[in-house]
Motif scaffolding. Structure first.
Motif, PDB file in Angstrom:
ATOM      1  N   GLY A 138      15.601   9.836 -33.421  1.00 21.80           N
ATOM      2  CA  GLY A 138      14.432  10.333 -34.151  1.00 21.80           C
ATOM      3  C   GLY A 138      14.312   9.581 -35.453  1.00 21.80           C
ATOM      4  O   GLY A 138      15.223   8.848 -35.852  1.00 21.80           O
ATOM      5  N   GLY A 139      13.195   9.734 -36.105  1.00 19.76           N
ATOM      6  CA  GLY A 139      13.016   9.001 -37.351  1.00 19.76           C
ATOM      7  C   GLY A 139      11.813   9.485 -38.110  1.00 19.76           C
ATOM      8  O   GLY A 139      11.242  10.554 -37.823  1.00 19.76           O
ATOM      9  N   ILE A 140      11.425   8.671 -39.040  1.00 19.56           N
ATOM     10  CA  ILE A 140      10.379   9.080 -39.968  1.00 19.56           C
ATOM     11  C   ILE A 140       9.937   7.842 -40.743  1.00 19.56           C
ATOM     12  O   ILE A 140      10.675   6.855 -40.816  1.00 19.56           O
ATOM     13  CB  ILE A 140      10.928  10.195 -40.910  1.00 19.56           C
ATOM     14  CG1 ILE A 140       9.813  10.868 -41.704  1.00 19.56           C
ATOM     15  CG2 ILE A 140      12.012   9.668 -41.833  1.00 19.56           C
ATOM     16  CD1 ILE A 140      10.230  12.229 -42.298  1.00 19.56           C
ATOM     17  N   ALA A 141       8.735   7.885 -41.283  1.00 18.96           N
ATOM     18  CA  ALA A 141       8.256   6.781 -42.120  1.00 18.96           C
ATOM     19  C   ALA A 141       7.489   7.350 -43.299  1.00 18.96           C
ATOM     20  O   ALA A 141       6.833   8.389 -43.190  1.00 18.96           O
ATOM     21  CB  ALA A 141       7.359   5.845 -41.312  1.00 18.96           C
ATOM     22  N   VAL A 191      -1.110  14.184 -31.477  1.00 21.76           N
ATOM     23  CA  VAL A 191      -1.338  14.439 -32.902  1.00 21.76           C
ATOM     24  C   VAL A 191      -0.507  13.467 -33.730  1.00 21.76           C
ATOM     25  O   VAL A 191      -1.005  12.873 -34.681  1.00 21.76           O
ATOM     26  CB  VAL A 191      -0.980  15.910 -33.254  1.00 21.76           C
ATOM     27  CG1 VAL A 191      -0.946  16.118 -34.763  1.00 21.76           C
ATOM     28  CG2 VAL A 191      -1.988  16.860 -32.613  1.00 21.76           C
ATOM     29  N   HIS A 192       0.744  13.273 -33.377  1.00 19.57           N
ATOM     30  CA  HIS A 192       1.584  12.331 -34.135  1.00 19.57           C
ATOM     31  C   HIS A 192       1.475  10.967 -33.458  1.00 19.57           C
ATOM     32  O   HIS A 192       0.689  10.144 -33.839  1.00 19.57           O
ATOM     33  CB  HIS A 192       3.010  12.868 -34.206  1.00 19.57           C
ATOM     34  CG  HIS A 192       3.862  12.140 -35.194  1.00 19.57           C
ATOM     35  ND1 HIS A 192       3.487  11.939 -36.502  1.00 19.57           N
ATOM     36  CD2 HIS A 192       5.079  11.552 -35.065  1.00 19.57           C
ATOM     37  CE1 HIS A 192       4.436  11.239 -37.137  1.00 19.57           C
ATOM     38  NE2 HIS A 192       5.410  10.997 -36.283  1.00 19.57           N
ATOM     39  N   HIS A 193       2.237  10.717 -32.419  1.00 17.15           N
ATOM     40  CA  HIS A 193       2.035   9.583 -31.530  1.00 17.15           C
ATOM     41  C   HIS A 193       2.712   9.910 -30.214  1.00 17.15           C
ATOM     42  O   HIS A 193       3.500  10.865 -30.156  1.00 17.15           O
ATOM     43  CB  HIS A 193       2.508   8.252 -32.129  1.00 17.15           C
ATOM     44  CG  HIS A 193       3.922   8.277 -32.657  1.00 17.15           C
ATOM     45  ND1 HIS A 193       4.994   8.606 -31.885  1.00 17.15           N
ATOM     46  CD2 HIS A 193       4.403   8.054 -33.899  1.00 17.15           C
ATOM     47  CE1 HIS A 193       6.091   8.546 -32.616  1.00 17.15           C
ATOM     48  NE2 HIS A 193       5.755   8.235 -33.846  1.00 17.15           N
TER      49      HIS A 193
HETATM   50  N1  ASP Z   1       5.470   5.385 -36.869  1.00 13.08           N
HETATM   51  C1  ASP Z   1       5.050   6.647 -37.427  1.00 13.08           C
HETATM   52  C2  ASP Z   1       3.842   6.439 -38.339  1.00 13.08           C
HETATM   53  O1  ASP Z   1       3.504   5.334 -38.701  1.00 13.08           O
HETATM   54  C3  ASP Z   1       6.134   7.302 -38.215  1.00 13.08           C
HETATM   55  C4  ASP Z   1       7.279   7.757 -37.374  1.00 13.08           C
HETATM   56  O2  ASP Z   1       7.074   8.506 -36.420  1.00 13.08           O
HETATM   57  O3  ASP Z   1       8.418   7.377 -37.707  1.00 13.08           O
HETATM   58  O4  ASP Z   1       3.198   7.415 -38.727  1.00 13.08           O
END
Ligand code: ASP
Length: 464
Positions: free
Chosen positions: A407-410, A325-327
């Motif tokens: 962890g992270g976010i965009a 769902v996310h990656h």
């Molecule tokens: N790379 C992811 C995206 O483009 C964001 C992330 O998981 O940081 O949706």
């Protein structure tokens, strides 16, 4: 001519001689006199042309001056009489009595009125984007965009983040979209792809020990342009080591609340404590995973955030298999790791999305940092071991060298600016956007390429 003054700065210089440079916004003729509203980056300034006051060349030029001519005008700043003061203009207390005019460049009649382009068809606006961008609305949007970027940069730098660039010529990384291909001239038959996001690189930066990374990154996705999408768009991308999802969410929350207060002080936040809702509850209560939590959806200054958490790890891919769902780099929810062996489709992801006025604007997750778990997730996604090795061998190997938990976010940067600017689509906040069907009307891209270049790139075109 002397050094240039900006229009805005003439206000404090009554009685002085100045030279201003800019474009004719409008011209009004009053018998022998003419008034020009001149425009530069700082705003408008009224200029009075009185034949008896003008140099010879200015008198000669005067009849021909029209909208969008580029001029340098030297004159004396004078105070306007109380009745002439224009409270709607930043320079409304003064005007410039012109003495000399230098024609820097004449202008053809623009294909549309530049004062307000909201009713003009978009094909014309994008073909003449350099004229469209002269309109006050577009200048304001680009100024806001610059301010948002500046704010985010400053904020993250103060929080100890390092701004690092990652390659645009790279290898595919799955984020669920088709990738643009770039043929390699030097390596016949091989291709780079343009990144859908810097996902793998930012994780590798964590393996490298950089701990806190951010980038204002261009991302590329070769998709049918459904709705408000662009083939290239901008993300504010970040990644951190040794964090839980609470840490990531708290940082983004502070950043966004401060951003709204600082760059758009006229807006008000519905919640200062951002509510959180699980994916399952969002679907049950609102029927979608990006609920619009505004109290009054007609209020253009209301901003309502909400977090959506606990997305499922996997969904059906429509072809009998499952997809992320996310990656695929997203880790399972800590309580659901065992489900991967028994009922993987029941497992929740350790992922989070921030929704702003009904738009998903941030999305991220705590990542997998252990080789075995990452391998297992790839296998669940239906990849064979050789495929895993060919596509992700480098990442799996990197995890074996003491990869830290991370962890992270965009964020969809264009969308944030769009919402703050109260614009209906992201094209209005991108300097040179593409059309709905991915064409650049100004440059004329995409276009055909001469045979010699195709040969160099080892490409032959299949004729239908
Ligand atoms: N790379 C992811 C995206 O483009 C964001 C992330 O998981 O940081 O949706």
């Amino acid at each position: 001519m002397e050094t240039r003054s900006m229009h805005r700065d003439t206000v404090g210089r009554v009685g002085e001689q100045v030279t201003v440079k800019g474009w004719v916004n409008t011209r009004r003729d009053m018998g022998k006199l003419a008034f020009l509203d001149m425009r530069d980056r700082s705003g408008l300034l009224q200029v009075v042309l009185v034949p008896a006051e003008l140099s010879e060349r200015a008198n000669e030029l005067m009849p021909s001056i029209r909208s969008e001519y580029c001029l340098a005008i030297t004159g004396i700043v004078q105070a306007r009489g109380p009745k002439q003061v224009n409270p709607n203009l930043e320079t409304g207390t003064v005007e410039l009595l012109a003495k000399d005019i230098e024609l820097l460049n004449p202008a053809k009649t623009p294909p549309f009125e530049l004062a307000d382009t909201s009713g003009i068809n978009e094909e014309s606006r994008l073909t003449y984007r350099y004229l469209d961008l002269r309109s006050p609305r577009m200048v304001k949007n680009l100024e806001l965009r610059g301010a948002v970027a500046g704010f985010m940069r400053d904020y993250l730098r103060k929080e100890g983040f390092l701004e690092i660039e990652t390659p645009n010529l790279t290898k595919g990384t799955p984020e669920g979209s088709r990738e643009f291909l770039v043929p390699s001239r030097l390596h016949e038959g091989n291709f780079y792809v343009l990144p859908q996001s810097p996902q793998q690189f930012k994780q590798l930066l964590m393996v490298a020990g950089l701990e806190k990374y951010f980038q204002i990154a261009r991302c590329f996705r070769d998709e049918d342009q459904r709705g408000d999408r662009q083939p290239e768009f901008t993300q504010l991308d970040m990644e951190m080591s040794f964090v839980t999802r609470e840490d990531v969410m708290a940082l983004v929350e502070r950043l966004m609340v401060e951003l709204v207060k600082t760059v758009t002080p006229e807006k008000h936040l519905t919640f200062t404590q951002i509510p959180r809702i699980s994916y399952a509850d969002a679907m049950n209560q609102y029927g979608n995973d990006k609920p619009d939590m505004r109290k009054d959806k007609n209020d253009p200054s209301e901003v309502a955030f909400c977090w959506v958490v606990d997305f499922p790890m996997f969904e059906n891919d429509g072809e009998g298999g499952i997809q992320a769902v996310h990656h695929p780099f997203t880790s399972p929810h800590p309580e659901d790791v065992a489900l991967l062996d028994t009922e993987p489709t029941k497992a929740r992801a350790n992922a989070y999305d921030l929704v702003m006025n009904g738009y998903e604007i941030w999305g991220g997750s705590i990542r997998i940092h252990a080789r075995d778990l990452q391998q297992k997730v790839f296998q669940l996604l239906g990849l064979k071991d050789e495929q895993i090795q060919a596509r992700f061998g480098h990442l799996l190997e990197a995890f074996e060298y003491g990869a830290p938990p991370h962890g992270g976010i965009a964020a969809g940067f264009d969308r944030i600016v769009m919402i703050l600017a109260n614009e209906p689509n992201i094209r209005e906040v991108i300097a040179f956007p593409k059309t709905g069907d991915a064409r650049d009307l100004l440059m004329g891209a995409p276009s055909d390429i001469e045979q010699k270049r195709l040969d160099e790139a080892h490409i032959s075109i299949k004729k239908k």
